[in-house]
Design a protein around this motif. Structure first.
Motif, mmCIF file in Angstrom:
data_model
loop_
_atom_site.group_PDB
_atom_site.id
_atom_site.type_symbol
_atom_site.label_atom_id
_atom_site.label_comp_id
_atom_site.label_asym_id
_atom_site.label_seq_id
_atom_site.Cartn_x
_atom_site.Cartn_y
_atom_site.Cartn_z
ATOM 1 N N VAL A 113 63.954 -42.082 60.791
ATOM 2 C CA VAL A 113 63.336 -43.408 60.144
ATOM 3 C C VAL A 113 64.236 -44.159 59.484
ATOM 4 N N HIS A 114 64.279 -45.589 59.578
ATOM 5 C CA HIS A 114 65.236 -46.389 58.978
ATOM 6 C C HIS A 114 64.129 -47.523 58.293
ATOM 7 N N VAL A 115 64.414 -47.619 57.104
ATOM 8 C CA VAL A 115 63.527 -48.912 56.484
ATOM 9 C C VAL A 115 64.354 -50.058 56.189
ATOM 10 N N LEU A 116 64.320 -51.240 56.818
ATOM 11 C CA LEU A 116 65.065 -52.312 56.351
ATOM 12 C C LEU A 116 64.201 -53.379 55.723
ATOM 13 N N PRO A 117 65.055 -54.060 54.652
ATOM 14 C CA PRO A 117 64.327 -55.000 54.095
ATOM 15 C C PRO A 117 63.810 -56.347 54.808
ATOM 16 N N ARG A 118 62.966 -56.889 54.344
ATOM 17 C CA ARG A 118 62.717 -58.392 54.948
ATOM 18 C C ARG A 118 62.954 -59.270 53.765
ATOM 19 N N GLY A 119 63.217 -60.697 54.321
ATOM 20 C CA GLY A 119 63.564 -61.662 53.494
ATOM 21 C C GLY A 119 62.340 -62.353 52.787
ATOM 22 N N GLU A 120 62.423 -63.533 51.901
ATOM 23 C CA GLU A 120 61.332 -64.201 51.311
ATOM 24 C C GLU A 120 61.317 -65.565 52.186
ATOM 25 N N GLY A 121 60.023 -66.398 51.675
ATOM 26 C CA GLY A 121 60.251 -67.677 52.241
ATOM 27 C C GLY A 121 59.884 -67.859 53.729
ATOM 28 N N ASP A 127 69.920 -64.239 60.923
ATOM 29 C CA ASP A 127 71.237 -64.402 60.514
ATOM 30 C C ASP A 127 71.648 -62.715 60.537
ATOM 31 N N LYS A 128 73.163 -62.560 61.072
ATOM 32 C CA LYS A 128 73.464 -61.303 61.348
ATOM 33 C C LYS A 128 73.676 -60.283 60.239
ATOM 34 N N PRO A 131 68.767 -60.471 55.252
ATOM 35 C CA PRO A 131 67.659 -59.694 55.874
ATOM 36 C C PRO A 131 66.622 -60.138 56.880
ATOM 37 N N ILE A 132 65.891 -59.235 57.118
ATOM 38 C CA ILE A 132 64.963 -59.505 58.558
ATOM 39 C C ILE A 132 63.993 -60.739 57.953
ATOM 40 N N ILE A 133 63.918 -61.639 59.005
ATOM 41 C CA ILE A 133 63.049 -62.730 58.543
ATOM 42 C C ILE A 133 61.578 -62.221 58.340
ATOM 43 N N ARG A 134 61.078 -63.473 57.470
ATOM 44 C CA ARG A 134 59.771 -63.232 57.060
ATOM 45 C C ARG A 134 58.909 -64.199 57.626
ATOM 46 N N GLY A 135 59.353 -65.501 57.446
ATOM 47 C CA GLY A 135 58.525 -66.313 58.137
ATOM 48 C C GLY A 135 57.060 -66.919 57.729
ATOM 49 N N PRO A 136 56.351 -67.795 58.264
ATOM 50 C CA PRO A 136 55.196 -68.441 57.795
ATOM 51 C C PRO A 136 54.237 -67.502 58.522
ATOM 52 N N HIS A 137 52.890 -68.121 58.201
ATOM 53 C CA HIS A 137 51.810 -67.527 59.097
ATOM 54 C C HIS A 137 52.107 -67.503 60.588
ATOM 55 N N GLY A 138 51.799 -66.469 61.361
ATOM 56 C CA GLY A 138 52.039 -66.549 62.767
ATOM 57 C C GLY A 138 53.364 -65.768 62.791
ATOM 58 N N ASN A 139 53.928 -65.218 62.053
ATOM 59 C CA ASN A 139 55.245 -64.532 62.237
ATOM 60 C C ASN A 139 54.713 -62.969 62.373
ATOM 61 N N THR A 145 61.296 -58.097 65.193
ATOM 62 C CA THR A 145 62.144 -57.179 66.105
ATOM 63 C C THR A 145 63.113 -58.023 66.898
ATOM 64 N N SER A 146 62.798 -59.274 67.174
ATOM 65 C CA SER A 146 63.952 -59.922 67.961
ATOM 66 C C SER A 146 65.198 -60.054 67.063
ATOM 67 N N HIS A 147 64.789 -60.535 65.889
ATOM 68 C CA HIS A 147 65.837 -60.875 64.650
ATOM 69 C C HIS A 147 66.677 -59.322 64.548
ATOM 70 N N PHE A 148 66.222 -58.389 64.516
ATOM 71 C CA PHE A 148 66.898 -56.987 64.541
ATOM 72 C C PHE A 148 67.713 -56.837 65.712
#
Length: 237
Positions: A113-121, A127-128, A131-139, A145-148
């Motif tokens: 298992v690998h736990v990866l952080p997600r961004g805010e906003g 971004d390579k 952190p992993i995108i968080r995004g708006p409602h609907g994310n 996973t596409s970002h990963f």
């Protein structure tokens, strides 16, 4: 069981030049024969219930605690090379309420298992460096996973089983898991409003990431309106 967060840079470009196949949970996923897909050229990212239609995957990805308590969670761990948990999930086994199952899952997850952080906003730029995108409602998990997959260096991202419609059913059949998957009482069933929100997020992702090649492998899915389609046969070696 306590998990530490991994540095996203540990995954940067480790699959450079390969093709990412991101597996959603739509019925069209069952149209793909994954036994014919070369593991040398393709990296398979299984999201949530899609693992029930696969016999193997490189990554089993989740960002929702509801997946952890589903019976197929154990199956997904078993067929995956790595388990990727993205975001502030609770303890991956602490909510089992079954000491034997907790011990079994802990042993299965060890070194996997690998736990990866997600961004805010609401920023949806891939971004390579994370952190992993968080995004708006609907994310949802497919966007995340596409970002990963992009971070790992895949040259193109194929979206499989991402139908975003209820016309042909909601979920793929559990052809390899071979047990019924029952979401009642665990999570709300996908509805048109949820699917519309996901579709709108894809529109924003396309606009924010024009440098990334997305392809849609769901012939009757809505993403054909946004991305070029790819024949399923072309995925086979």
């Amino acid at each position: 069981m306590i998990y530490s967060y991994n540095n996203i840079l540990d995954f940067k470009d480790i699959h450079k030049g390969k093709r990412a196949i991101i597996c959603g949970t739509g019925p069209s996923l069952n149209n793909i024969n994954f036994d014919l897909i070369s593991p040398d050229e393709n990296i398979i990212f299984a999201c949530n219930q899609s693992v029930t239609a696969l016999s193997r995957c490189d990554y089993f990805c989740l960002a929702d605690n509801a997946i952890v308590i589903m019976p197929f969670f154990k199956y997904g761990i078993g067929i995956a090379t790595k388990v990727i948990a993205m975001g502030n999930l609770l303890d991956l086994v602490g909510n089992c309420h079954d000491h034997d199952r907790e011990r079994e899952l802990t042993e299965m997850l060890e070194n996997k298992v690998h736990v990866l952080p997600r961004g805010e906003g609401d920023r949806l730029v891939f971004d390579k460096c994370g952190p992993i995108i968080r995004g708006p409602h609907g994310n949802d998990i497919i966007h995340i996973t596409s970002h990963f997959a992009y971070i790992t260096g895949c040259k193109e991202i194929v979206l499989a089983g991402v139908d975003l419609t209820v016309d042909n059913g909601i979920y793929c059949n559990p052809t390899t898991y071979k047990k019924e998957v029952d979401w009642s009482g665990v999570a709300p069933v996908n509805n048109p409003q949820f699917l519309d929100a996901s579709y709108n997020t894809w529109l924003k992702i396309q606009k924010s990431n024009s440098n990334i090649k997305f392809l849609d492998a769901s012939p009757r899915g809505r993403l054909n309106e946004i991305f070029d389609s790819i024949p399923i046969e072309s995925l086979y070696s």
